[in-house]
Design a protein around this motif. Sequence first.
Motif, PDB file in Angstrom:
ATOM      1  N   ALA A  56       0.831  -1.206   0.000  1.00  0.00           N
ATOM      2  CA  ALA A  56       0.000   0.000   0.000  1.00  0.00           C
ATOM      3  C   ALA A  56       0.865   1.254   0.000  1.00  0.00           C
ATOM      4  O   ALA A  56       0.502   2.276  -0.615  1.00  0.00           O
ATOM      5  CB  ALA A  56      -0.930  -0.005   1.207  1.00  0.00           C
ATOM      6  N   THR A  57       2.019   1.192   0.671  1.00  0.00           N
ATOM      7  CA  THR A  57       2.920   2.347   0.699  1.00  0.00           C
ATOM      8  C   THR A  57       3.426   2.677  -0.701  1.00  0.00           C
ATOM      9  O   THR A  57       3.443   3.847  -1.108  1.00  0.00           O
ATOM     10  CB  THR A  57       4.108   2.079   1.648  1.00  0.00           C
ATOM     11  N   PHE A  58       3.837   1.655  -1.450  1.00  0.00           N
ATOM     12  CA  PHE A  58       4.279   1.901  -2.829  1.00  0.00           C
ATOM     13  C   PHE A  58       3.161   2.523  -3.664  1.00  0.00           C
ATOM     14  O   PHE A  58       3.388   3.450  -4.457  1.00  0.00           O
ATOM     15  CB  PHE A  58       4.748   0.598  -3.484  1.00  0.00           C
ATOM     16  N   GLN A  59       1.934   2.032  -3.490  1.00  0.00           N
ATOM     17  CA  GLN A  59       0.813   2.545  -4.273  1.00  0.00           C
ATOM     18  C   GLN A  59       0.495   3.997  -3.915  1.00  0.00           C
ATOM     19  O   GLN A  59       0.255   4.836  -4.793  1.00  0.00           O
ATOM     20  CB  GLN A  59      -0.409   1.658  -4.062  1.00  0.00           C
ATOM     21  N   LEU A  60       0.516   4.310  -2.612  1.00  0.00           N
ATOM     22  CA  LEU A  60       0.240   5.689  -2.182  1.00  0.00           C
ATOM     23  C   LEU A  60       1.370   6.629  -2.585  1.00  0.00           C
ATOM     24  O   LEU A  60       1.127   7.777  -2.989  1.00  0.00           O
ATOM     25  CB  LEU A  60       0.017   5.713  -0.668  1.00  0.00           C
ATOM     26  N   TRP A  61       2.619   6.155  -2.468  1.00  0.00           N
ATOM     27  CA  TRP A  61       3.770   6.947  -2.929  1.00  0.00           C
ATOM     28  C   TRP A  61       3.606   7.285  -4.409  1.00  0.00           C
ATOM     29  O   TRP A  61       3.757   8.445  -4.830  1.00  0.00           O
ATOM     30  CB  TRP A  61       5.043   6.143  -2.678  1.00  0.00           C
ATOM     31  N   GLY A  62       3.266   6.280  -5.205  1.00  0.00           N
ATOM     32  CA  GLY A  62       3.073   6.510  -6.631  1.00  0.00           C
ATOM     33  C   GLY A  62       1.953   7.489  -6.913  1.00  0.00           C
ATOM     34  O   GLY A  62       2.067   8.353  -7.797  1.00  0.00           O
ATOM     35  N   LEU A  63       0.861   7.390  -6.156  1.00  0.00           N
ATOM     36  CA  LEU A  63      -0.282   8.286  -6.358  1.00  0.00           C
ATOM     37  C   LEU A  63       0.078   9.727  -6.031  1.00  0.00           C
ATOM     38  O   LEU A  63      -0.251  10.657  -6.785  1.00  0.00           O
ATOM     39  CB  LEU A  63      -1.450   7.813  -5.487  1.00  0.00           C
ATOM     40  N   ILE A  64       0.780   9.927  -4.900  1.00  0.00           N
ATOM     41  CA  ILE A  64       1.168  11.285  -4.490  1.00  0.00           C
ATOM     42  C   ILE A  64       2.151  11.880  -5.499  1.00  0.00           C
ATOM     43  O   ILE A  64       1.990  13.031  -5.951  1.00  0.00           O
ATOM     44  CB  ILE A  64       1.798  11.263  -3.077  1.00  0.00           C
ATOM     45  N   ALA A  65       3.180  11.112  -5.858  1.00  0.00           N
ATOM     46  CA  ALA A  65       4.183  11.609  -6.803  1.00  0.00           C
ATOM     47  C   ALA A  65       3.556  11.900  -8.167  1.00  0.00           C
ATOM     48  O   ALA A  65       3.835  12.926  -8.794  1.00  0.00           O
ATOM     49  CB  ALA A  65       5.321  10.593  -6.941  1.00  0.00           C
ATOM     50  N   MET A  66       2.684  11.013  -8.632  1.00  0.00           N
ATOM     51  CA  MET A  66       2.024  11.208  -9.921  1.00  0.00           C
ATOM     52  C   MET A  66       1.181  12.487  -9.911  1.00  0.00           C
ATOM     53  O   MET A  66       1.238  13.282 -10.859  1.00  0.00           O
ATOM     54  CB  MET A  66       1.130  10.010 -10.240  1.00  0.00           C
ATOM     55  N   ALA A  67       0.424  12.710  -8.842  1.00  0.00           N
ATOM     56  CA  ALA A  67      -0.421  13.907  -8.758  1.00  0.00           C
ATOM     57  C   ALA A  67       0.419  15.179  -8.785  1.00  0.00           C
ATOM     58  O   ALA A  67       0.059  16.167  -9.451  1.00  0.00           O
ATOM     59  CB  ALA A  67      -1.260  13.855  -7.482  1.00  0.00           C
ATOM     60  N   MET A  68       1.564  15.166  -8.088  1.00  0.00           N
ATOM     61  CA  MET A  68       2.427  16.352  -8.060  1.00  0.00           C
ATOM     62  C   MET A  68       3.056  16.630  -9.415  1.00  0.00           C
ATOM     63  O   MET A  68       3.122  17.779  -9.860  1.00  0.00           O
ATOM     64  CB  MET A  68       3.511  16.183  -6.986  1.00  0.00           C
ATOM     65  N   VAL A  69       3.516  15.569 -10.090  1.00  0.00           N
ATOM     66  CA  VAL A  69       4.151  15.758 -11.404  1.00  0.00           C
ATOM     67  C   VAL A  69       3.133  16.273 -12.418  1.00  0.00           C
ATOM     68  O   VAL A  69       3.412  17.214 -13.175  1.00  0.00           O
ATOM     69  CB  VAL A  69       4.789  14.442 -11.903  1.00  0.00           C
ATOM     70  N   VAL A  70       1.940  15.679 -12.426  1.00  0.00           N
ATOM     71  CA  VAL A  70       0.910  16.112 -13.382  1.00  0.00           C
ATOM     72  C   VAL A  70       0.478  17.545 -13.096  1.00  0.00           C
ATOM     73  O   VAL A  70       0.319  18.365 -14.014  1.00  0.00           O
ATOM     74  CB  VAL A  70      -0.294  15.149 -13.350  1.00  0.00           C
ATOM     75  N   ALA A  71       0.297  17.883 -11.811  1.00  0.00           N
ATOM     76  CA  ALA A  71      -0.073  19.263 -11.459  1.00  0.00           C
ATOM     77  C   ALA A  71       1.013  20.243 -11.898  1.00  0.00           C
ATOM     78  O   ALA A  71       0.714  21.321 -12.435  1.00  0.00           O
ATOM     79  CB  ALA A  71      -0.305  19.367  -9.952  1.00  0.00           C
ATOM     80  N   GLY A  72       2.269  19.881 -11.677  1.00  0.00           N
ATOM     81  CA  GLY A  72       3.370  20.738 -12.109  1.00  0.00           C
ATOM     82  C   GLY A  72       3.419  20.870 -13.617  1.00  0.00           C
ATOM     83  O   GLY A  72       3.646  21.967 -14.159  1.00  0.00           O
ATOM     84  N   ALA A  73       3.161  19.760 -14.323  1.00  0.00           N
ATOM     85  CA  ALA A  73       3.206  19.769 -15.787  1.00  0.00           C
ATOM     86  C   ALA A  73       2.170  20.722 -16.375  1.00  0.00           C
ATOM     87  O   ALA A  73       2.424  21.400 -17.379  1.00  0.00           O
ATOM     88  CB  ALA A  73       2.974  18.356 -16.325  1.00  0.00           C
ATOM     89  N   LEU A  74       1.002  20.792 -15.754  1.00  0.00           N
ATOM     90  CA  LEU A  74      -0.061  21.658 -16.257  1.00  0.00           C
ATOM     91  C   LEU A  74       0.296  23.135 -16.168  1.00  0.00           C
ATOM     92  O   LEU A  74      -0.321  23.974 -16.847  1.00  0.00           O
ATOM     93  CB  LEU A  74      -1.369  21.376 -15.498  1.00  0.00           C
ATOM     94  N   LEU A  75       1.281  23.466 -15.336  1.00  0.00           N
ATOM     95  CA  LEU A  75       1.731  24.861 -15.218  1.00  0.00           C
ATOM     96  C   LEU A  75       2.845  25.200 -16.205  1.00  0.00           C
ATOM     97  O   LEU A  75       3.210  26.365 -16.348  1.00  0.00           O
ATOM     98  CB  LEU A  75       2.224  25.127 -13.787  1.00  0.00           C
ATOM     99  N   MET A  76       3.399  24.181 -16.867  1.00  0.00           N
ATOM    100  CA  MET A  76       4.575  24.405 -17.728  1.00  0.00           C
ATOM    101  C   MET A  76       4.185  24.810 -19.144  1.00  0.00           C
ATOM    102  O   MET A  76       3.163  24.365 -19.676  1.00  0.00           O
ATOM    103  CB  MET A  76       5.426  23.129 -17.813  1.00  0.00           C
ATOM    104  N   THR A  77       5.022  25.635 -19.749  1.00  0.00           N
ATOM    105  CA  THR A  77       4.901  26.012 -21.154  1.00  0.00           C
ATOM    106  C   THR A  77       6.281  25.903 -21.792  1.00  0.00           C
ATOM    107  O   THR A  77       7.290  26.211 -21.149  1.00  0.00           O
ATOM    108  CB  THR A  77       4.388  27.460 -21.287  1.00  0.00           C
ATOM    109  N   ASP A  78       6.324  25.450 -23.043  1.00  0.00           N
ATOM    110  CA  ASP A  78       7.601  25.363 -23.744  1.00  0.00           C
ATOM    111  C   ASP A  78       8.239  26.735 -23.871  1.00  0.00           C
ATOM    112  O   ASP A  78       7.572  27.715 -24.238  1.00  0.00           O
ATOM    113  CB  ASP A  78       7.396  24.773 -25.136  1.00  0.00           C
ATOM    114  N   ALA A  79       9.527  26.813 -23.574  1.00  0.00           N
ATOM    115  CA  ALA A  79      10.255  28.084 -23.682  1.00  0.00           C
ATOM    116  C   ALA A  79      10.404  28.484 -25.145  1.00  0.00           C
ATOM    117  O   ALA A  79      10.594  27.624 -26.005  1.00  0.00           O
ATOM    118  CB  ALA A  79      11.631  27.960 -23.032  1.00  0.00           C
ATOM    119  N   PRO A  80      10.335  29.777 -25.442  1.00  0.00           N
ATOM    120  CA  PRO A  80      10.552  30.232 -26.818  1.00  0.00           C
ATOM    121  C   PRO A  80      12.016  30.084 -27.202  1.00  0.00           C
ATOM    122  O   PRO A  80      12.899  29.974 -26.343  1.00  0.00           O
ATOM    123  CB  PRO A  80      10.141  31.706 -26.764  1.00  0.00           C
ATOM    124  N   GLN A  81      12.271  30.055 -28.501  1.00  0.00           N
ATOM    125  CA  GLN A  81      13.650  30.049 -28.984  1.00  0.00           C
ATOM    126  C   GLN A  81      14.366  31.295 -28.489  1.00  0.00           C
ATOM    127  O   GLN A  81      13.791  32.387 -28.473  1.00  0.00           O
ATOM    128  CB  GLN A  81      13.683  30.031 -30.519  1.00  0.00           C
TER     129      GLN A  81
END
Length: 407
Positions: free
Chosen positions: A165-190
């Motif tokens: 259960a610890t591995f599953q909860l760790w994965g859930l927490i980490a996944m939620a943080m990465v996805v939330a962070g990704a939604l804030l990202m934009t590709d940098a211009p040249q």
Amino acid sequence: MNPALNRIRYQTLIGTILTQFALGSVYTWSLFNAQLSHKLSEPVSQVAFAFGLLSLALAVASSMAGKLQERFGVRKVAIASGLLLGLGFYLTSHAGNLIMLYLCAGLLVGFADGAGYLMSLSNCVKWFPERKGLVSACAIGAYGLGSLGFKFINLALLSHFSLEATFQLWGLIAMAMVVAGALLMTDAPQQPAAAQTGGSHDFTLAEAMRQPQYWMLALMFLTVCMSGLYVIGVAKDIGESFVHLSAATAANAVAVIAVANLSGRLALGVLSDKMPRIRVITLAQIAALAGMLTLLFAPLSAGLFFAAIACVAFSFGGTITVYPSLVSDFFGLNNLTKNYGVIYLGFGIGSIVGSIVASLFGGFLATFHLILALLIVALLFSLTIRQPGAAQAKKEEFDAEPHLGKA
């Protein structure tokens, strides 16, 4: 920069910090070795090899991240990285043998972590060409803090839930943080050439790899990674074997390394915006040399031992923080993810070479002597390396100036 773009780049910075914090959680792996060893009825050393595979897969994925970003964009790749990370931990919770553990916790989690790590870091650095060192320090500092923060999160989970259960909860927490962070990202211009410190133009990966400076930087990076990762991995054992410390006292090496590592990331990252980055790397190499010479040749007390490993960890943390910006100084910002990605393979190679040398040639001392020799070569490289085309640019500048004696 107009206000809208400024807001976007700071959103990207926040998203990158959040993502890096979650990705850094993989460095709590040692918390699980003993319980996995009991569950699988396998030696701890064989269970711990999963982390070596994770580090190698992380480095390989990092080298491919530039291609992925080019095709899909930073947001989609980071979201995929988070989903794969969650899947990797979920499958790890069901691993019933070493092969499954190596595939799930080693290769899958490592690949997911590497795909998100270097790409999001490089993209964030490109948004802040005027403060590359500070931004690298913030992002990579968050990666380092992730291992510390998730140490407490995972210990709390282990105390209340089963290993699975610890591995599953760790994965859930980490996944939620990465996805939330990704939604804030934009590709940098040249980035225009004027925004790039010292570089005359952007090198493609093929162009960069034809420059001797590229391989000099790669060897320097490999050397510091080998020294840092090897010492971090065996610090407690060194304390017990070399210094004859008690197990409890030697365990303090973990805290010393964590503080020194984070200090190096912050101090050298900020310093790299105030002086030439290659000189910051020289300082880091001198610190690592001092630590390695102390471990090899000084009569070690507890204080000297902790000081020596702190020097190595400080050097390692500072180097991996400054290196993305250093590579961009030499080869341009726009192809940074690809150009740094191949150099970053040194992280994966360094993570296993030290252990291989130790097992083949009789323990810590053989690896320490190899690291010492490589550090001396790397220091000579950092003192003599020049940016590609620097001599030609100076000649052209000289030729363009009017000179006395010319008609």
